[in-house]
Design a protein around this motif. Structure first.
Motif, PDB file in Angstrom:
ATOM      1  N   LEU A  59       0.834  -1.205   0.000  1.00 24.90           N
ATOM      2  CA  LEU A  59       0.000   0.000   0.000  1.00 24.90           C
ATOM      3  C   LEU A  59       0.868   1.255   0.000  1.00 24.90           C
ATOM      4  N   SER A  60       2.065   1.176   0.591  1.00 24.61           N
ATOM      5  CA  SER A  60       2.975   2.319   0.493  1.00 24.61           C
ATOM      6  C   SER A  60       3.299   2.601  -0.958  1.00 24.61           C
ATOM      7  N   ALA A  63       0.496   4.263  -2.469  1.00 30.51           N
ATOM      8  CA  ALA A  63       0.413   5.627  -1.947  1.00 30.51           C
ATOM      9  C   ALA A  63       1.464   6.521  -2.612  1.00 30.51           C
ATOM     10  N   ASN A  67       0.546   9.747  -4.615  1.00 26.40           N
ATOM     11  CA  ASN A  67       1.177  10.988  -4.202  1.00 26.40           C
ATOM     12  C   ASN A  67       1.787  11.713  -5.391  1.00 26.40           C
ATOM     13  N   CYS A 240       0.742   2.347  -9.237  1.00 27.38           N
ATOM     14  CA  CYS A 240      -0.452   1.687  -8.703  1.00 27.38           C
ATOM     15  C   CYS A 240      -0.655   0.328  -9.343  1.00 27.38           C
ATOM     16  N   ARG A 267      -9.016   4.937   1.077  1.00 30.63           N
ATOM     17  CA  ARG A 267      -7.987   4.641   2.068  1.00 30.63           C
ATOM     18  C   ARG A 267      -6.623   5.139   1.624  1.00 30.63           C
ATOM     19  N   ILE A 268      -6.320   4.920   0.352  1.00 30.13           N
ATOM     20  CA  ILE A 268      -5.006   5.356  -0.131  1.00 30.13           C
ATOM     21  C   ILE A 268      -4.927   6.884  -0.108  1.00 30.13           C
ATOM     22  N   MET A 271      -4.215   7.876   3.278  1.00 31.73           N
ATOM     23  CA  MET A 271      -2.812   7.644   3.623  1.00 31.73           C
ATOM     24  C   MET A 271      -1.955   8.831   3.256  1.00 31.73           C
ATOM     25  N   ILE A 272      -2.162   9.351   2.063  1.00 30.20           N
ATOM     26  CA  ILE A 272      -1.268  10.437   1.682  1.00 30.20           C
ATOM     27  C   ILE A 272      -1.638  11.736   2.374  1.00 30.20           C
ATOM     28  N   ALA A 283       4.109   8.873   2.120  1.00 29.75           N
ATOM     29  CA  ALA A 283       3.372   7.702   1.669  1.00 29.75           C
ATOM     30  C   ALA A 283       3.609   6.534   2.622  1.00 29.75           C
ATOM     31  N   GLY A 286       2.024   7.318   6.142  1.00 26.42           N
ATOM     32  CA  GLY A 286       0.572   7.202   6.089  1.00 26.42           C
ATOM     33  C   GLY A 286       0.137   5.751   6.000  1.00 26.42           C
ATOM     34  N   SER A 287       0.831   4.979   5.202  1.00 29.58           N
ATOM     35  CA  SER A 287       0.481   3.572   5.061  1.00 29.58           C
ATOM     36  C   SER A 287       0.655   2.836   6.383  1.00 29.58           C
TER      37      SER A 287
END
Lengths: 358, 282, 298
Positions: A59-60, A63, A67, A240, A267-268, A271-272, A283, A286-287
Motif C-alpha cells: 500500500l505504500s 500511496a 502521491n 499503482c 484509504r489510499i 494515507m497520503i 506515503a 501514512g500507510s
C-alpha cells in the motif's frame, strides 16, 4: 547533540543534491535497510509478514503512486484502486497467456497497461481541474471495475469471478513462504521508491509541482502542460498497477475486482493526506498509520472488553474505526496539513537542538 | 521650492549613456495594430509600437490602460482579435505561451506568480526547464546524462543567485519570503531562462526606496551583462525616466505617446492623462 | 413498446428529481461557503437512520420528524463550527478532503448509534402504479415516485425563490462570492453559515426520508449521494435550477441506458453511466449548464 550537521560541508552541488545530505541520516537509512533486509526475515513471525509488513509495503507503493499524481502534480484522483486492479488483471493475463514469461516482466507489464489506462483517464485533466477531475476519476473507478467484472476475457471466463493468482517463481525459485514474499515485495518497493524520489527531485518533479502551484505560470515559463500531466498520470498509474499486481500475488492470493473498491481508493487517499502530500516519506508513514490503526483500535477494544466487561460488539470496533479515520483526517488538516512527514521534520529540527532548549 | 523625489539610481554619465545608445540594435519586436477585447470590454485598441534589441522600453499609463494586457499578448497568454506581433522577424497573430517561452521571451507578473510550494532554488531551476532534455526514465535512475544535466543547470542557476544576491535564502520555501525578495526570485526565474526578451510587470511595486535601488541596478545589469531586451511596466516615474531608453504611453487601451523619456515628459496628452503637473506651494 | 419507453423515461425523470434533492444540499453549501461538502450523502444517511431509530424507540411520526430536524440542524451547526471554521484559510481542496473525512466520521457515528440493520421507512405512500394514468395510457407511473417528485419540486422551487428574491438569499449569494467583501458590508458571516448548514440539514432530512422510504434505510444510501456529483457537474455547482435540470437528465439517461443499452453489454451500466456522461459533458462545457465560467486573471 547527536543530530548536528556542524562540520558537514558540501563542496559540490552533487553532494548538496543528495537524498540524504546529512551523515546521520545516511547512517540511519543504512541501519533501516539492514534491519529490513536482514533482521526482519530472520526474526518476524508469519503473522507479522502476512498481516502487517507485506500490506504495509504494497500500500505504500500505491500511496507513492497516488502521491505523484495528487501530491506533486496536484491532480486529485479518487480512482487509485481501479488502476491497481488494472495492474493485477493485466499481470494475471500476461502470466496466463504468455508461457514462460518471467514474473517481474509480468508485473512490469501490468504496470505498463495500467499506465496506458491512466493516460486515457487522464486526458480529461487537460480541460478540467480540482474536484471536477475527482469526479472524472470516480468515473474511472466505477467503469474499470464494471469492465473487469463483466468482460469475460479478463477473468478467463471464470464463472465465479474470483481467480486464484498463479504461484510465483523467480529464476525457477518458488516464492511461496511469507519471508520470501516479503523480500520480493521489499526489493521492488525499495527500488521503485528510490526511483520516485529521484523523479520528484529532478526536472519532472519540479514541472509537476509548478503545475500544482500555478499552472498558468508554468505554461508561461515553457512547461508543456499536456505532456507533464499525462506523464504524471502514466507514472502514477504504473506505480499503482505494480502495487495492484503485488496486492493480488503476494498478499491476497486471488485476483478479484471487489478487492479494489472505492473504499480502497479512499484509504489510499487518506494515507497520503495523513502521511503528508507531496513527500515520498509521507506515503510510507501514512500507510503504516492506516495499517496499524485498526490493529491498535481492536487491541483497545479487546482491553476494554476484558477489563470493563463492556461486551463490545465487533461492529462497534469497525464503526469506531471509521469515526477515528474520518476524525483524524479533519484533525490533521486543521493542525498539520502537511501530515506526519512535516511532524517528522519538525521532530528532526528539535533533535538538532536537543538537549538544549533553543 | 518643490522638493525633488530622490533619484533611485545615480544618473548615468554621458559616456555610459552614449555607450548604451550605441548598443541598441535593430527592431526585434514589432506590435502592429493590436486590438484585444474581453466580451464587451476593449482592453487594447489598435496599438502599434516597436522594441529594439538591447533597449529598455517602458510602458506606462493609468490603471486599466491595458499595460498588463499588452504584455500578456506579447507572450501569448491572450490572443488579440486583430493585429500581429512580429518577434525576431516571425510574424503571427498570437502564439501559445510555451512557444513564446521557447522563442526566448520570459516575464514576471504583477501579482507574483511563483510556485509557493517550492524553495527559491527549485523555483529558479524551473526557469531552466526548456533546456533540460533528459527523459523521465533517465531522471528516475539518476545516472550519467540526467545527473550531469541537473548539476550543470544547478551551476548556472547559482550564477544567477549570486547575481541577484539571494544566496542566503536559496533553500527557503518561497511562500515564507518577504514581498520584495519574492519579486527578486521571480526576476531570477525569468533570467534563468536566458531570455532574449524580458517582460517585467511592475517589478518595483510595493518596494521601499532601498529595494527599488537594488532592483534598478539588477535590471540595468541584466541589460548590460546579458544583452537582454527589456520591456517594463512601471508606475514610478523617476524609475521610468532614468532607466528606460524609450517609453510607450497607453490610456484606455490606446497609445497616446511614444518616444524618449524627455519627449514623453513634455507631451501634453500624456500630462493630461497621467503625469499631471507639479504645483508650486501656494 | 412506446409505452414502455415512456414508463422508463418517466420513472427516470422522477428518480432524477430525487437526485436533485440530494444535489440541492451540495449546491446550498457551495453557494454559501464555496465548500464542496462531500459529506452531504452521509448526512442524508444519518437523517434517515436517526428518524427510523427514533421511531423504533417509540416516538410517533411527527415527533420523530421534529426531533430529527432538530438533530440535523444541530449537526449542521457543529460541522460549521468545528470543521469549517478552523479550515477557513486553507485552499478549497483541503476543505474538500476534510469533508471526505467528515463523511466517514458521520457514517461511523450513525451506525454506531443506531446499528447497521436495514430498515424500512414508511411514509404512507405506496409504490404502486396510479390507476388513473395506467388505465388511460397503459403507462405505469408509481404513486410514490410522483408524490416524492412533487415534494422535491416544491422544495427546490421554494429554495430557488428564497435565494433570488429574499434579502437573506442575496446575503447568501454575496457570501459565496467573496467572504471578505460580504463582511465589509456588514453581512454577519457566521449567522449566514449557520442558516445555510441548517437548511442543508433540512434538505438532507427530506432527501433521507424519501430515499429511505424508496430503497430502505441502509448504508447504500450514501452511494446515492455520490450519484449527485454527476448531477452537479451537469447543472453547475452553484445553480439551484442546474440541480433540477441536471437531476432530470441524469435520472432519465441512467434508467434509459440501463434498460435499452444494458442488455447488450451485460447490464449494471447504472453504476458508471452517469459518471461517464458527466465526464464527457465536462470536456465540452467545464462549468456545467448553469454554472459560471471561471475566469482567472494573472
Amino acid at each position: 547533540m547527536l543530530y548536528r550537521e556542524a562540520g558537514q560541508f558540501k563542496s559540490t552541488y552533487a553532494a548538496d543534491a543528495a537524498i540524504f545530505p546529512i551523515r546521520q541520516d545516511r547512517i540511519a537509512m543504512a541501519i533501516l535497510l539492514a534491519v529490513a533486509f536482514v533482521a526482519v526475515p530472520l526474526l518476524a513471525t508469519p503473522y507479522l509478514f502476512s498481516a502487517l509488513l507485506i500490506p504495509f509495503l504494497i500500500l505504500s507503493l500505491a500511496a507513492v503512486g497516488l502521491n505523484i499524481l495528487t501530491g506533486y502534480a496536484g491532480q486529485l484522483s479518487l480512482g487509485a484502486a481501479a488502476f491497481m486492479a488494472v495492474g493485477a488483471f493485466a499481470a494475471y493475463n500476461f502470466v496466463l497467456r504468455v508461457p514462460g514469461l518471467p514474473l517481474l516482466v509480468a508485473f512490469a507489464g501490468g504496470g505498463l497497461v495500467a499506465a496506458g489506462v491512466g493516460i486515457l483517464f487522464g486526458l480529461p485533466s487537460l480541460r478540467i481541474r480540482g474536484f471536477y477531475l475527482a469526479v472524472a476519476t470516480l468515473a474511472a473507478q466505477f467503469f474499470i471495475l464494471w469492465a473487469l467484472t463483466k468482460v469475460g476475457w479478463f477473468t478467463n471466463y471464470n464463472p465465479s469471478g474470483v481467480i486464484t493468482a498463479q504461484p510465483m517463481a523467480i529464476f525457477g525459485q518458488p516464492i511461496a513462504t511469507p519471508p520470501a514474499k516479503y523480500l520480493l515485495v521489499l526489493t521492488i518497493v525499495a527500488l521503485m521508491a528510490l526511483a520516485a524520489k529521484n523523479m520528484t527531485r529532478g526536472n519532472i518533479g519540479r514541472q509537476w509541482m509548478a503545475i500544482r502551484d500555478m499552472d498558468v505560470a508554468a505554461e508561461v515559463i515553457g512547461i508543456r502542460l499536456m505532456r507533464a500531466k499525462l506523464l504524471a498520470f502514466a507514472v502514477s498509474s504504473f506505480y499503482c498497477g505494480v502495487a495492484g499486481a503485488l496486492y493480488a500475488y503476494a498478499y491476497l492470493g486471488t485476483v478479484e475486482p471487489e478487492a479494489y473498491s472505492l473504499d480502497l481508493s479512499f484509504r489510499i487517499l487518506f494515507m497520503i493526506i495523513i502521511g503528508g502530500v507531496g513527500t515520498v516519506l509521507g506515503a510510507f508513514l501514512g500507510s503504516a498509520f492506516m495499517i496499524l490503526l485498526p490493529l491498535g483500535l481492536s487491541l483497545v477494544v479487546h482491553f476494554l472488553d476484558d477489563t470493563l466487561h463492556l461486551g463490545v460488539a465487533s461492529s462497534v470496533a469497525s464503526n469506531v474505526e471509521l469515526m477515528v479515520f474520518g476524525g483524524l483526517i479533519i484533525v490533521f488538516l486543521i493542525v498539520e496539513p502537511h501530515g506526519l512527514a512535516r511532524i517528522w521534520q519538525i521532530g528532526k529540527e528539535k533533535l538538532r537542538l536537543w538537549p538544549f532548549p533553543h | 521650492m518643490t522638493p525633488q523625489p530622490p533619484a533611485p539610481a545615480p544618473a548615468p554619465s554621458d559616456e555610459a549613456a552614449d555607450a548604451r545608445i550605441a548598443r541598441i540594435g535593430e527592431v526585434v519586436l514589432a506590435v502592429v495594430n493590436v486590438s484585444l477585447s474581453f466580451g464587451g470590454v476593449k482592453a487594447l485598441r489598435d496599438v502599434s509600437f516597436d522594441v529594439r534589441e538591447r533597449e529598455i522600453r517602458a510602458i506606462i499609463g493609468p490603471n486599466g490602460a491595458g499595460k498588463s494586457s499588452m504584455l500578456n499578448v506579447i507572450n501569448g497568454v491572450y490572443q488579440p482579435q486583430e493585429g500581429t506581433i512580429a518577434y525576431r522577424g516571425v510574424q503571427r497573430r498570437g502564439m501559445q505561451p510555451h512557444a513564446a517561452a521557447a522563442a526566448g521571451i520570459a516575464r514576471t507578473f504583477q501579482n507574483i506568480a511563483l510556485f509557493k510550494g517550492m524553495s527559491v532554488l527549485d523555483n529558479i531551476m524551473t526557469g531552466r526547464t526548456l533546456r533540460m532534455r533528459c527523459g523521465v526514465l533517465a531522471q528516475a535512475l539518476w545516472v550519467g546524462a540526467a545527473r550531469r544535466e541537473e548539476l550543470e543547470h544547478r551551476a548556472k542557476v547559482e550564477e544567477i543567485i549570486d547575481f541577484l544576491e539571494i544566496q542566503h535564502i536559496r533553500k527557503t520555501p518561497v511562500g515564507r519570503l518577504a514581498y520584495g525578495l519574492q519579486k527578486r526570485v521571480e526576476l531570477a526565474r525569468a533570467l534563468a531562462a536566458q531570455p532574449t526578451l524580458l517582460l517585467l510587470d511592475e517589478p518595483m511595486a510595493g518596494m521601499n526606496v532601498e529595494e527599488k535601488q537594488d532592483m534598478c541596478r539588477f535590471v540595468l545589469d541584466a541589460n548590460e551583462q546579458y544583452g537582454t531586451t527589456i520591456v517594463l511596466i512601471e508606475h514610478d516615474m523617476s524609475v521610468v525616466m532614468d532607466l528606460s531608453d524609450r517609453v510607450v504611453v497607453l490610456d484606455y487601451g490606446r497609445k497616446i505617446g511614444d518616444g524618449s523619456p524627455d519627449d514623453i515628459r513634455h507631451n501634453q496628452d500624456v500630462i493630461d492623462a497621467y503625469l499631471g503637473v507639479a504645483r508650486a506651494a501656494a | 413498446m412506446v409505452q414502455f419507453f415512456f414508463e422508463v423515461l418517466i420513472g427516470g425523470l422522477l428518480s432524477g428529481i430525487m437526485y436533485s434533492l440530494v444535489a440541492l444540499g451540495f449546491v446550498l453549501i457551495y453557494k454559501a461557503s464555496g465548500v464542496f461538502n462531500f459529506a452531504q450523502g452521509s448526512l442524508v444517511f444519518f437523517a434517515a437512520l436517526t428518524f427510523v431509530g427514533l421511531q423504533e424507540k417509540g416516538l410517533p411520526f411527527a415527533a420523530a420528524l421534529v426531533a430529527t430536524l432538530g438533530v440535523m440542524i444541530v449537526a449542521g451547526l457543529l460541522i460549521e463550527r468545528l470543521v469549517l471554521r478552523p479550515l477557513v484559510n486553507q485552499p478549497p481542496i483541503a476543505l474538500f478532503m476534510a469533508t471526505i473525512g467528515l463523511s466517514f466520521f458521520i457514517e461511523g457515528l450513525a451506525q454506531l448509534l443506531w446499528g447497521a440493520n436495514v430498515r424500512g421507512l414508511d411514509l404512507g405512500l405506496q409504490d404502486e402504479p396510479i390507476e388513473w394514468i395506467a388505465s388511460r395510457t397503459g403507462i405505469n407511473v408509481s404513486k410514490f415516485d410522483l408524490v416524492a417528485a412533487g415534494i422535491a419540486g416544491v422544495l427546490v422551487t421554494g429554495l430557488a425563490l428564497f435565494f433570488n428574491r429574499t434579502r437573506i438569499g442575496r446575503a447568501l449569494r454575496a457570501v459565496a462570492d467573496d467572504h471578505q467583501a460580504a463582511l465589509a458590508v456588514g453581512i454577519p458571516l457566521q449567522q449566514i453559515w449557520a442558516i445555510v448548514w441548517a437548511v442543508a440539514g433540512f434538505v438532507a432530512l427530506v432527501a433521507g426520508l424519501l430515499w429511505g422510504a424508496r430503497n430502505g434505510v441502509q448504508f447504500a444510501l450514501t452511494f446515492v449521494a455520490l450519484k449527485a456529483l454527476p448531477v452537479l457537474i451537469l447543472g453547475g455547482f452553484e445553480s439551484v435550477q442546474g440541480a433540477i435540470v441536471g437531476g432530470l437528465i441524469i435520472g432519465a439517461s441512467e434508467k434509459l441506458a440501463e434498460v435499452f443499452l444494458g442488455p447488450y453489454v451485460g447490464g449494471g451500466i447504472e453504476g458508471w453511466f452517469p459518471y461517464v456522461l458527466a465526464l464527457l459533458f465536462l470536456l465540452v462545457r467545464p462549468e456545467g449548464l448553469f454554472g459560471e465560467k471561471i475566469i482567472r486573471r494573472i
